[in-house]
Design a protein around this motif. Structure first.
Motif, PDB file in Angstrom:
ATOM      1  N   ASN B  81       6.180  55.905  15.939  1.00 26.98           N
ATOM      2  CA  ASN B  81       5.157  55.049  15.432  1.00 26.98           C
ATOM      3  C   ASN B  81       4.067  54.971  16.495  1.00 26.98           C
ATOM      4  O   ASN B  81       2.897  55.067  16.172  1.00 26.98           O
ATOM      5  CB  ASN B  81       5.657  53.651  15.070  1.00 26.98           C
ATOM      6  CG  ASN B  81       4.549  52.915  14.374  1.00 26.98           C
ATOM      7  OD1 ASN B  81       3.796  53.496  13.587  1.00 26.98           O
ATOM      8  ND2 ASN B  81       4.395  51.641  14.664  1.00 26.98           N
ATOM      9  N   PRO B  82       4.459  54.869  17.758  1.00 28.15           N
ATOM     10  CA  PRO B  82       3.390  55.045  18.764  1.00 28.15           C
ATOM     11  C   PRO B  82       2.738  56.406  18.563  1.00 28.15           C
ATOM     12  O   PRO B  82       3.432  57.391  18.338  1.00 28.15           O
ATOM     13  CB  PRO B  82       4.154  55.026  20.089  1.00 28.15           C
ATOM     14  CG  PRO B  82       5.437  54.353  19.811  1.00 28.15           C
ATOM     15  CD  PRO B  82       5.758  54.624  18.386  1.00 28.15           C
ATOM     16  N   SER B  83       1.410  56.389  18.613  1.00 27.59           N
ATOM     17  CA  SER B  83       0.694  57.662  18.472  1.00 27.59           C
ATOM     18  C   SER B  83      -0.086  57.922  19.738  1.00 27.59           C
ATOM     19  O   SER B  83      -0.891  57.084  20.150  1.00 27.59           O
ATOM     20  CB  SER B  83      -0.269  57.598  17.282  1.00 27.59           C
ATOM     21  OG  SER B  83       0.428  57.669  16.088  1.00 27.59           O
ATOM     22  N   SER B  96      -5.609  64.606  30.033  1.00 34.30           N
ATOM     23  CA  SER B  96      -6.115  63.376  29.428  1.00 34.30           C
ATOM     24  C   SER B  96      -5.036  62.779  28.539  1.00 34.30           C
ATOM     25  O   SER B  96      -4.251  63.510  27.915  1.00 34.30           O
ATOM     26  CB  SER B  96      -7.389  63.643  28.624  1.00 34.30           C
ATOM     27  OG  SER B  96      -7.100  64.340  27.444  1.00 34.30           O
ATOM     28  N   VAL B  97      -4.998  61.447  28.535  1.00 33.75           N
ATOM     29  CA  VAL B  97      -3.996  60.741  27.729  1.00 33.75           C
ATOM     30  C   VAL B  97      -4.721  59.651  26.964  1.00 33.75           C
ATOM     31  O   VAL B  97      -5.387  58.802  27.566  1.00 33.75           O
ATOM     32  CB  VAL B  97      -2.910  60.099  28.627  1.00 33.75           C
ATOM     33  CG1 VAL B  97      -1.851  59.440  27.773  1.00 33.75           C
ATOM     34  CG2 VAL B  97      -2.288  61.136  29.556  1.00 33.75           C
ATOM     35  N   ASN B  98      -4.595  59.678  25.632  1.00 34.52           N
ATOM     36  CA  ASN B  98      -5.249  58.643  24.822  1.00 34.52           C
ATOM     37  C   ASN B  98      -4.279  58.123  23.782  1.00 34.52           C
ATOM     38  O   ASN B  98      -3.558  58.894  23.153  1.00 34.52           O
ATOM     39  CB  ASN B  98      -6.470  59.235  24.098  1.00 34.52           C
ATOM     40  CG  ASN B  98      -7.569  59.579  25.071  1.00 34.52           C
ATOM     41  OD1 ASN B  98      -8.005  58.748  25.849  1.00 34.52           O
ATOM     42  ND2 ASN B  98      -7.987  60.825  25.058  1.00 34.52           N
ATOM     43  N   ALA B  99      -4.274  56.807  23.626  1.00 37.95           N
ATOM     44  CA  ALA B  99      -3.413  56.207  22.611  1.00 37.95           C
ATOM     45  C   ALA B  99      -4.222  56.020  21.338  1.00 37.95           C
ATOM     46  O   ALA B  99      -5.384  55.622  21.394  1.00 37.95           O
ATOM     47  CB  ALA B  99      -2.896  54.869  23.106  1.00 37.95           C
ATOM     48  N   ALA B 100      -3.616  56.326  20.206  1.00 36.59           N
ATOM     49  CA  ALA B 100      -4.310  56.168  18.925  1.00 36.59           C
ATOM     50  C   ALA B 100      -4.005  54.808  18.296  1.00 36.59           C
ATOM     51  O   ALA B 100      -4.646  54.430  17.320  1.00 36.59           O
ATOM     52  CB  ALA B 100      -3.916  57.285  17.961  1.00 36.59           C
ATOM     53  N   GLN B 102      -1.914  50.662  19.190  1.00 40.70           N
ATOM     54  CA  GLN B 102      -1.484  49.736  20.238  1.00 40.70           C
ATOM     55  C   GLN B 102      -0.110  50.112  20.784  1.00 40.70           C
ATOM     56  O   GLN B 102       0.150  50.006  21.981  1.00 40.70           O
ATOM     57  CB  GLN B 102      -1.464  48.295  19.673  1.00 40.70           C
ATOM     58  CG  GLN B 102      -1.175  47.228  20.729  1.00 40.70           C
ATOM     59  CD  GLN B 102      -2.099  47.271  21.919  1.00 40.70           C
ATOM     60  OE1 GLN B 102      -3.318  47.373  21.759  1.00 40.70           O
ATOM     61  NE2 GLN B 102      -1.551  47.242  23.129  1.00 40.70           N
ATOM     62  N   ASP B 103       0.763  50.574  19.893  1.00 40.20           N
ATOM     63  CA  ASP B 103       2.103  50.970  20.354  1.00 40.20           C
ATOM     64  C   ASP B 103       1.999  52.124  21.352  1.00 40.20           C
ATOM     65  O   ASP B 103       2.710  52.158  22.363  1.00 40.20           O
ATOM     66  CB  ASP B 103       2.975  51.387  19.159  1.00 40.20           C
ATOM     67  CG  ASP B 103       3.295  50.211  18.247  1.00 40.20           C
ATOM     68  OD1 ASP B 103       3.490  50.429  17.028  1.00 40.20           O
ATOM     69  OD2 ASP B 103       3.331  49.068  18.752  1.00 40.20           O
ATOM     70  N   GLY B 104       1.117  53.050  21.050  1.00 35.85           N
ATOM     71  CA  GLY B 104       0.901  54.170  21.970  1.00 35.85           C
ATOM     72  C   GLY B 104       0.364  53.673  23.299  1.00 35.85           C
ATOM     73  O   GLY B 104       0.757  54.144  24.369  1.00 35.85           O
ATOM     74  N   GLN B 105      -0.530  52.697  23.208  1.00 34.17           N
ATOM     75  CA  GLN B 105      -1.100  52.117  24.430  1.00 34.17           C
ATOM     76  C   GLN B 105      -0.013  51.453  25.266  1.00 34.17           C
ATOM     77  O   GLN B 105      -0.017  51.554  26.501  1.00 34.17           O
ATOM     78  CB  GLN B 105      -2.173  51.085  24.042  1.00 34.17           C
ATOM     79  CG  GLN B 105      -3.021  50.603  25.203  1.00 34.17           C
ATOM     80  CD  GLN B 105      -3.849  51.706  25.828  1.00 34.17           C
ATOM     81  OE1 GLN B 105      -4.486  52.496  25.137  1.00 34.17           O
ATOM     82  NE2 GLN B 105      -3.832  51.796  27.144  1.00 34.17           N
ATOM     83  N   ASN B 106       0.938  50.820  24.589  1.00 38.63           N
ATOM     84  CA  ASN B 106       2.041  50.185  25.317  1.00 38.63           C
ATOM     85  C   ASN B 106       2.833  51.204  26.137  1.00 38.63           C
ATOM     86  O   ASN B 106       3.291  50.920  27.244  1.00 38.63           O
ATOM     87  CB  ASN B 106       3.002  49.487  24.337  1.00 38.63           C
ATOM     88  CG  ASN B 106       2.336  48.309  23.639  1.00 38.63           C
ATOM     89  OD1 ASN B 106       1.303  47.810  24.088  1.00 38.63           O
ATOM     90  ND2 ASN B 106       2.910  47.870  22.534  1.00 38.63           N
ATOM     91  N   LEU B 107       2.967  52.398  25.557  1.00 42.18           N
ATOM     92  CA  LEU B 107       3.726  53.444  26.266  1.00 42.18           C
ATOM     93  C   LEU B 107       2.957  53.947  27.484  1.00 42.18           C
ATOM     94  O   LEU B 107       3.514  54.071  28.579  1.00 42.18           O
ATOM     95  CB  LEU B 107       4.005  54.638  25.339  1.00 42.18           C
ATOM     96  CG  LEU B 107       5.049  54.490  24.243  1.00 42.18           C
ATOM     97  CD1 LEU B 107       5.299  55.843  23.587  1.00 42.18           C
ATOM     98  CD2 LEU B 107       6.354  53.947  24.784  1.00 42.18           C
TER      99      LEU B 107
END
Lengths: 161, 374
Positions: B81-83, B96-100, B102-107
């Motif tokens: 679910n994290p993207s 580069s690392v980008n979260a799509a 909030q769950d991805g951002q948490n990771l």
């Protein structure tokens, strides 16, 4: 061999000394500086004259080298802190020359060379451009601006009497 | 003006000046040191110019090299679910690392994967996702990795590395999940960015839309990959999808197997939970069996599930069970990997080779379509 060389040096100096001296006159007020530039210009001439094809080429080359030497000396003089005007030698006692000197020294250095080559040496604009390694249009512009400035200075001097 | 400059006729070089100049030049020319000094100045200038050019060239090369290393040329999308989207340089290192979401951002707030090889980066992120309970303990999760590149070969290689990374994470963490691996062109990334989605998820939602045009992208933006797979499976089974048989088969091959494997992972997870008292290292007991199967087929097989089925259903079906599990794992289209258990042997990653792997007899398996689990 030595004698031939001396003759060549002597010939070169005698032939072009006046022209070099006049260009030094436009930029330098100190006789010691004139002597330095004079000697350096002719030493370089002897070292590199083999590459010069004809008399016009020689003349153009000498004009440019003398101008560059004067510029370099003026720059280095600034770094060493320029001596005050009261300590400088005035090259000539002739009033006409002194008036001319004071007029010409009001102009930027690169304008003086263009004016001298055009009005005294009677060189055409393309020849001046070739001699100074500049664009023809640049030389036109410099000449026009120099003439305007000179006229303005002459007018001011005439009005002030 | 001519009259003004006419006064310059009076300016002449003094005789002493000329004499001194002649003497100076004579001395200089007869003294080789002075001539050398004059020449040396010119040579020094030339050397300085050459040195300056060399430094400039080195500087430009360094900047170009740095830019090359820091510029992403390919991208990888990890969706559970994290993207998360990882930008990867020519050396397959993450730049580069980008979260799509909030769950991805948490990771990525916790795990910094910059400058890691992409395989390790994916492994770290999946492990962190497990730590943060984004991967269900019951094995029902589906982990999607999508490689995006202009070049198809690069995309496939990247996809393989990502799949290996996921498998590595699962065996490290002893977790079970289905892996959905795919690859796409970079153009999809631009469309996905416009929708604020990761390209992997966007591609899956587009696939749903091809099965049901009424589906809106926004409705599935926050849905888990597992649920998207299930929805796709439901649409295929309902038979309402307005597609040609070929198109249906292509999607079906991807989706149905993933769904089945997700179910298989759930089963395995339950089993592992039940056996946790007896066998804390399930991998070691499976090793021998997996090796045998892989020796036969070159593909990792669902040996643990088949063993459980043997126990439940009796001995007569042993051979068939083996065949079925072989068919299940072999029968998938190019670019898709389906694994259910932590990788015990590296040959398991041969699933990535399977699409083009002559040794597996893929084409035969898909031709037979013999899948009793359907």
């Amino acid at each position: 061999m030595e004698e031939t060389k001396s003759r060549t040096i002597s010939e070169a100096v005698d032939k072009h000394a006046d022209m070099v001296r006049r260009i030094c006159f436009l930029y330098l007020r100190n006789y010691a500086d004139v002597e330095d530039v004079f000697q350096e210009v002719f030493l370089k001439f002897m070292l590199y004259s083999k590459n010069l094809s004809n008399e016009n080429h020689e003349k153009a080359w000498l004009c440019r080298v003398t101008y560059n030497q004067c510029k370099d000396l003026l720059k280095s003089t600034w770094r060493k802190k320029v001596i005050s005007i009261e300590e400088m030698d005035i090259p000539y006692q002739d009033d006409e020359l002194n008036d001319f000197l004071s007029l010409i020294h009001q102009l930027p250095p690169h304008y003086r060379q263009v004016l001298y080559l055009h009005f005294y040496e009677k060189m055409t604009i393309p020849e001046i451009a070739s001699s100074l390694k500049k664009n023809t249009n640049t030389v036109y512009t410099h000449l026009n601006r120099a003439k305007k400035l000179l006229k303005a200075s002459l007018k001011e001097e005439y009005c002030n009497g | 003006m001519d009259n003004l400059f006419g006064c310059l006729d009076k300016v002449k070089a003094e005789e002493t000046l000329k004499l001194h100049a002649k003497e100076y030049v004579n001395d200089a020319l007869s003294n080789p040191k002075m001539v050398t000094a004059a020449n040396r100045k010119v040579n020094q200038m030339k050397k300085m110019i050459i040195a300056a050019c060399a430094i400039l060239t080195a500087g430009i090369t360094a900047i170009a090299g740095y830019t090359l290393c820091e510029t992403p040329v390919n991208y990888v999308s990890l969706d559970i679910n994290p993207s998360i989207e990882l930008g990867v340089n020519v050396f397959d290192h993450v730049v580069s690392v980008n979260a799509a979401n909030q769950d991805g951002q948490n990771l990525i707030d916790v795990k910094n994967v910059s400058n890691l090889p992409v395989q390790n980066a994916i492994s770290e992120l999946v492990q962190e996702a497990a730590e943060q309970d984004y991967i269900a303990l019951d094995g029902s999760s589906v982990i999607s990795v999508t490689a995006e590149s202009k070049n198809e070969d690069d995309a496939l290689k990247l996809q393989e590395k990502c799949s290996n990374g996921v498998n590595l994470a699962m065996s490290t963490k002893k977790i079970y999940a289905a892996v959905y691996a795919d690859c796409s062109d970079l153009s999809l990334r631009e469309e996905a960015k416009g929708m604020n989605l990761s390209p992997g998820k966007y591609k899956m939602i587009k696939m749903l839309q091809s099965l049901d045009p009424t589906i809106k992208v926004e409705d599935y933006a926050d849905v888990k990959v597992r649920d998207i797979i299930r929805k796709a499976n439901d649409l295929l089974e309902s038979g309402t999808a307005d597609l040609s048989e070929e198109e249906k088969q292509a999607i079906s091959d991807k989706i149905k197997k993933t769904d089945k494997k997700a179910q298989g992972a759930t089963h395995k997870a339950k089993q592992n939970k039940g056996n946790s008292g007896k066998n804390t290292t399930p991998d070691s007991t499976e090793a021998g069996t997996v090796t045998t199967d892989t020796a036969e087929t070159g593909v990792e097989t669902d040996s643990e599930a088949s063993k459980a089925q043997k126990k439940n259903q009796g001995n007569g079906q042993t051979k068939n069970q083996k065949k079925n599990s072989q068919v299940l794992t072999q029968d998938y289209t190019a670019g898709t990997t389906v694994t259910t258990s932590p990788q015990t042997k590296s040959k398991g990653s041969a699933t990535n080779k399977a699409p083009g792997n002559k040794g597996n007899g893929n084409q035969k398996a898909s031709g037979k379509g013999n899948n009793p689990n359907k």
